[in-house]
Design an enzyme around this catalytic site. Structure first.
Site, PDB file in Angstrom:
ATOM      1  CB  ALA A  10      -0.915  -0.011   1.224  1.00 42.09           C
ATOM      2  NE  ARG A  16      -3.296   4.236 -13.679  1.00 45.55           N
ATOM      3  CZ  ARG A  16      -3.424   2.930 -13.889  1.00 45.55           C
ATOM      4  NH1 ARG A  16      -4.294   2.498 -14.779  1.00 45.55           N
ATOM      5  NH2 ARG A  16      -2.709   2.064 -13.205  1.00 45.55           N
TER       6      ARG A  16
HETATM    7  C1  UD1 Z   1       1.437  -6.060 -10.564  1.00 49.18           C
HETATM    8  C2  UD1 Z   1       2.109  -7.348 -11.037  1.00 49.18           C
HETATM    9  C3  UD1 Z   1       1.378  -7.889 -12.261  1.00 49.18           C
HETATM   10  C4  UD1 Z   1      -0.086  -8.090 -11.917  1.00 49.18           C
HETATM   11  C5  UD1 Z   1      -0.707  -6.820 -11.377  1.00 49.18           C
HETATM   12  C6  UD1 Z   1      -2.085  -7.117 -10.858  1.00 49.18           C
HETATM   13  C7  UD1 Z   1       4.456  -7.005 -10.499  1.00 49.18           C
HETATM   14  C8  UD1 Z   1       5.812  -6.738 -11.053  1.00 49.18           C
HETATM   15  N1  UD1 Z   1       3.482  -7.074 -11.385  1.00 49.18           N
HETATM   16  O1  UD1 Z   1       1.612  -5.123 -11.593  1.00 49.18           O
HETATM   17  O2  UD1 Z   1       1.950  -9.106 -12.678  1.00 49.18           O
HETATM   18  O3  UD1 Z   1      -0.795  -8.536 -13.067  1.00 49.18           O
HETATM   19  O4  UD1 Z   1       0.078  -6.316 -10.261  1.00 49.18           O
HETATM   20  O5  UD1 Z   1      -2.726  -5.938 -10.446  1.00 49.18           O
HETATM   21  O6  UD1 Z   1       4.303  -7.187  -9.314  1.00 49.18           O
HETATM   22  N2  UD1 Z   1       3.443  -1.095  -4.612  1.00 49.18           N
HETATM   23  C9  UD1 Z   1       4.185  -0.731  -3.523  1.00 49.18           C
HETATM   24  N3  UD1 Z   1       5.488  -0.407  -3.692  1.00 49.18           N
HETATM   25  C10 UD1 Z   1       6.075  -0.433  -4.905  1.00 49.18           C
HETATM   26  C11 UD1 Z   1       5.314  -0.815  -6.019  1.00 49.18           C
HETATM   27  C12 UD1 Z   1       3.994  -1.143  -5.847  1.00 49.18           C
HETATM   28  O7  UD1 Z   1       3.683  -0.700  -2.397  1.00 49.18           O
HETATM   29  O8  UD1 Z   1       7.272  -0.145  -4.971  1.00 49.18           O
HETATM   30  C13 UD1 Z   1       2.034  -1.440  -4.425  1.00 49.18           C
HETATM   31  C14 UD1 Z   1       1.113  -0.509  -5.175  1.00 49.18           C
HETATM   32  O9  UD1 Z   1       0.753   0.590  -4.364  1.00 49.18           O
HETATM   33  C15 UD1 Z   1      -0.062  -1.397  -5.482  1.00 49.18           C
HETATM   34  C16 UD1 Z   1       0.566  -2.784  -5.612  1.00 49.18           C
HETATM   35  O10 UD1 Z   1       1.813  -2.713  -4.963  1.00 49.18           O
HETATM   36  O11 UD1 Z   1      -0.967  -1.452  -4.421  1.00 49.18           O
HETATM   37  C17 UD1 Z   1       0.748  -3.223  -7.065  1.00 49.18           C
HETATM   38  O12 UD1 Z   1       1.640  -2.347  -7.702  1.00 49.18           O
HETATM   39  P1  UD1 Z   1       1.436  -1.855  -9.203  1.00 49.18           P
HETATM   40  O13 UD1 Z   1       2.504  -0.904  -9.527  1.00 49.18           O
HETATM   41  O14 UD1 Z   1       0.046  -1.442  -9.406  1.00 49.18           O
HETATM   42  O15 UD1 Z   1       1.724  -3.218  -9.987  1.00 49.18           O
HETATM   43  P2  UD1 Z   1       1.307  -3.530 -11.469  1.00 49.18           P
HETATM   44  O16 UD1 Z   1       2.242  -2.854 -12.390  1.00 49.18           O
HETATM   45  O17 UD1 Z   1      -0.127  -3.284 -11.648  1.00 49.18           O
HETATM   46 CA    CA Z   2      -1.798  -2.041 -10.549  1.00 52.49          CA
END
Ligand code: UD1
Ligand code: CA
Length: 458
Positions: A10, A16
């Protein structure tokens, strides 16, 4: 340590959403979005949940303050989901059971699904079980590359995928069940040599496969469950799904909801059997409503406790009020915090109450303000009565004892006490205490000037 823990991602801002407020704190069904996956983790038996927080971390901490099963890992820079989980590993040191990895922005996941996923994980002897779903348009999601019999080889992100991989419609939901020792070892091996320069959590799938460990996928039956909320259109969609679940649970419990599509009930509201809820009703703030009540269209009720057989008529707004059995309120009444209505009280149209207790059987049927008042039993409050509770600096109380009859258009200038069974004549401004059984009257005597109109005409 017990068997199940959770890591909930989180830290992201949620660009967006185009909001000043961090995405996971946006309200959904009466709770911040992130509360839903936390609840799902609890329901599946997680004894500890580590929230990985970054943007507006204080807001998330404040919301969960005092929850003993929640701890936090701060991820200052969002370097990717793999980095996020690595940040959480410190908080789960020594834990050797299964870890569920959930996303703060995937709020519709059901604990039943996690439960089934855990059972499957164990039955397959898996170290890593990935929740997946089939999407006709898988664009943007990580694709699940498999070998045979459900064994997953790797997950490839949209931006890194070949054309052939992009044609795969089974996608990674971003929810995992992982054996803790494998997880905390595998996250240390993740690199960021990919199209986005991020540390991908999904790389641990390949790590498992390379080590000859079992990694399987578990398919979510309902794609809506794994829907991510990235913008406000999806926020509204998720809200609709949650409302439908809440309404259905109430209906199956014996509540009539005439039109569930336009009935807005938050999580934590309870409603008794045979209560009928009309369209455009809003119930929130852990309101509890008893059995056999009627809630008419447009009622907005928050933080209230309501007994049995109560009628709330159209357009009434009730906040933090306590209503005993067989009370009737409205239409168009406003009950503000600190209102307590004992059994059989009747509040009619355009009546406002605040910090006011009304005893059994008392009535205020029309056009009245009752603030900071203690009213006894069987009291009649006439139309247009006003408690003048505020002198511009302080608030004062009005006490009206049992059996009093207050005529129409009476002002009670507080602090003032009206003794039991007395009568206040219509149009009276009460400025001093009234003894029991008395008549209080304060009016300018009426003068009739005979023929005055006729003379004026001449
Ligand atoms: C991720 C998955 C993808 C999957 C998708 C499903 C990876 C590399 N990819 O992609 O395979 O289909 O979710 O929704 O994991 N977050 C953090 N810290 C970070 C990055 C993200 O807390 O450094 C949290 C975001 O706030 C979010 C979640 O992790 O709640 C998912 O991150 P997001 O960047 O949306 O991943 P996707 O690119 O959608
Ligand atoms: Ca996502």
């Amino acid at each position: 340590m017990a068997e199940i823990a959770a890591v909930i991602l989180a830290a992201g801002k949620g660009t967006r959403m185009k909001s000043e407020l961090v995405k996971v704190m946006h309200p959904l069904g009466g709770e911040p979005m992130v509360a839903w996956p936390v609840q799902a983790a609890r329901a599946v038996g997680a004894v500890q949940s580590v929230l990985v927080i970054g943007h507006q971390s204080d807001k998330v901490r404040d919301y969960f303050a005092g929850a003993a099963d929640i701890s936090f890992a701060v991820q200052d820079e969002q370097l990717g989901t793999g980095h996020a989980v690595a940040c959480a590993s410190q908080a789960l040191q020594g834990f050797s059971g299964q870890v569920f990895i959930l996303c703060g922005d995937v709020p519709l996941i059901k604990s039943e699904t996690l439960q089934a996923m855990l059972a499957y994980h164990k039955s397959r002897g898996s170290v890593l079980t990935v929740l997946t779903t089939h999407l006709e348009t898988p664009y943007g999601y990580g694709r699940v590359v498999k070998r045979e019999a459900g064994r997953v080889l790797r997950i490839v992100e949209e931006k890194d995928a070949s054309d052939e991989e992009r044609s795969i419609t089974e996608v990674n939901a971003g929810i995992y069940c992982v054996d803790a020792p494998f997880l905390f070892d595998a996250v240390t091996t993740i690199a960021n040599d990919n199209a986005q320069g991020e540390y991908y959590l999904t790389d641990i799938v390949k790590t498992a496969a390379d080590r000859g460990l079992i990694c399987v996928s578990f398919m979510a039956r309902e794609p809506a469950e794994v829907m991510g909320v990235n913008d406000r259109v999806q926020l509204a969609t998720a809200g609709r799904v949650l409302r439908q679940r809440i309404n259905e649970a109430l209906m199956l419990g014996g509540v009539t909801i005439i039109d569930p599509a336009t009935t807005y009930i938050e999580q934590g509201v309870t409603v008794g059997r045979d209560t009928v809820i009309s369209p455009n009703v809003h119930l929130g703030g852990r309101t509890a409503i008893g059995a056999n009540c009627t809630i008419e269209p447009g009622a907005v009720i928050s933080g209230c406790t309501i007994g049995n057989g109560v009628t709330i008529k159209a357009g009434s707004v009730l906040t933090d009020a306590l209503l005993h059995d067989e009370v009737s309120v409205g239409p168009m009444a406003h009950l503000r915090p600190g209102t307590e209505l004992k059994a059989h009280v009747k509040i009619g149209n355009f009546v406002e109450t605040k910090k006011t207790v009304m005893g059994e059987g008392s009535k205020a049927s029309h056009l009245t303000y009752l603030g900071d008042a203690t009213i006894g039993r069987e009291v009649n409050i006439g139309c247009g009565t006003i408690t003048c509770n505020y002198d511009g600096v302080n608030k004062h109380r009005t006490v009206i004892e049992d059996g009093v009859f207050v005529g129409s258009d009476v002002q009670l200038v507080a602090p003032v006490t009206v003794g039991r069974n007395s009568l206040i004549a219509a149009g009276t401004t009460v400025t001093k205490d009234v003894p029991a059984d008395a008549l209080a009257i304060a009016r300018t005597p009426q003068v009739n000037k005979e023929g005055w109109k006729l003379k004026k005409r001449d």
